[in-house]
Design an enzyme around this catalytic site. Structure first.
Site, PDB file in Angstrom:
ATOM      1  CB  CYS A  82    -109.778  13.298  21.155  1.00 56.02           C
ATOM      2  SG  CYS A  82    -111.303  12.750  20.816  1.00 56.02           S
ATOM      3  CG  HIS A 189    -112.560  12.949  17.320  1.00 53.83           C
ATOM      4  ND1 HIS A 189    -112.984  13.691  18.055  1.00 53.83           N
ATOM      5  CD2 HIS A 189    -111.215  13.339  16.837  1.00 53.83           C
ATOM      6  CE1 HIS A 189    -111.969  14.840  18.181  1.00 53.83           C
ATOM      7  NE2 HIS A 189    -111.088  14.853  17.590  1.00 53.83           N
ATOM      8  CD  GLU A 191    -115.926  11.937  19.728  1.00 51.55           C
ATOM      9  OE1 GLU A 191    -115.395  13.310  19.438  1.00 51.55           O
ATOM     10  OE2 GLU A 191    -115.289  11.092  20.035  1.00 51.55           O
TER      11      GLU A 191
END
Length: 209
Positions: A82, A189, A191
């Site tokens: 990020c 990102h 995740e």
């Protein structure tokens, strides 16, 4: 047992990051740390984050984590995600200009509001799914198809890094993933990036620089 330290400096959705790591590495010891001692005892370091870079760097400085992170980056597999790769660069033009950790040469710049995507003005921040073109072979891409989709939320991007291993196009083409030696960064990102993102994290856990 592999010990993975996720740096907790109050600037990210740490629960989602830790949950994703636990999913891909159920045997690993995954822990949050705000201290140099946590970084020291870890085998691998993950630097997440979101928000403005000045606040991120200020928090790292307040917690006295700058030097421990720089030391860890010399010795251990180290991944920024990020805003992490932006923190790893020399300098960002955000917030009037902020120096980063200097782990990679290069700058961080804001998306140009004059840029277009499919002949339409781009929206800032760059938010949503976009593909990554793998520009160099790297263990972090193992099992991930070229042009896989990853999830983004950012208004600033890396500019002309010589260590680029993946690029994304949104108005302009920018480094989406960088790596050298034992350190790497992913602007997206992972995740939140479904199977491709989880595989990227799994590859980091298995990475032997």
């Amino acid at each position: 047992m592999t010990r993975i330290a996720v740096i907790d400096y109050g600037m990210g959705n740490l629960h989602s990051v830790c949950k994703a790591l636990a999913h891909v590495a159920p045997q690993a010891d995954i822990f949050l740390t705000t201290e140099a001692s946590g970084i020291s005892k870890a085998d691998r370091i993950l630097l997440p984050g979101q928000g403005a870079i000045a606040a991120c760097m200020a928090q790292l400085q307040t917690l006295d984590l700058i030097d421990p992170l720089l030391l860890a980056a010399q010795e251990k597999p180290f991944l920024g995600i990020c805003i992490g790769p932006q923190l790893m660069m020399q300098h960002s033009e955000e917030n009037g200009g902020v120096d980063g950790l200097g782990l990679f040469d290069g700058q961080v710049v804001r998306f140009d509001t004059e840029l277009t995507d499919q002949q339409q003005p781009i929206k800032i921040p760059h938010m949503g799914w976009n593909t990554i073109s793998q520009t160099a072979k790297h263990p972090l891409w193992s099992g991930i198809a070229d042009h896989s989709h990853f999830y983004y939320v950012h208004s600033y991007h890396l500019h002309d890094s010589e260590h680029t291993i993946g690029e994304t196009t949104y108005g302009c083409t920018f480094p989406a993933a960088i790596a050298r030696d034992n350190i790497a960064g992913l602007q997206a990102h992972p995740e939140k990036s479904s199977d491709a993102g989880l595989r990227f994290l799994a590859n980091f856990v298995d990475w032997q620089p």
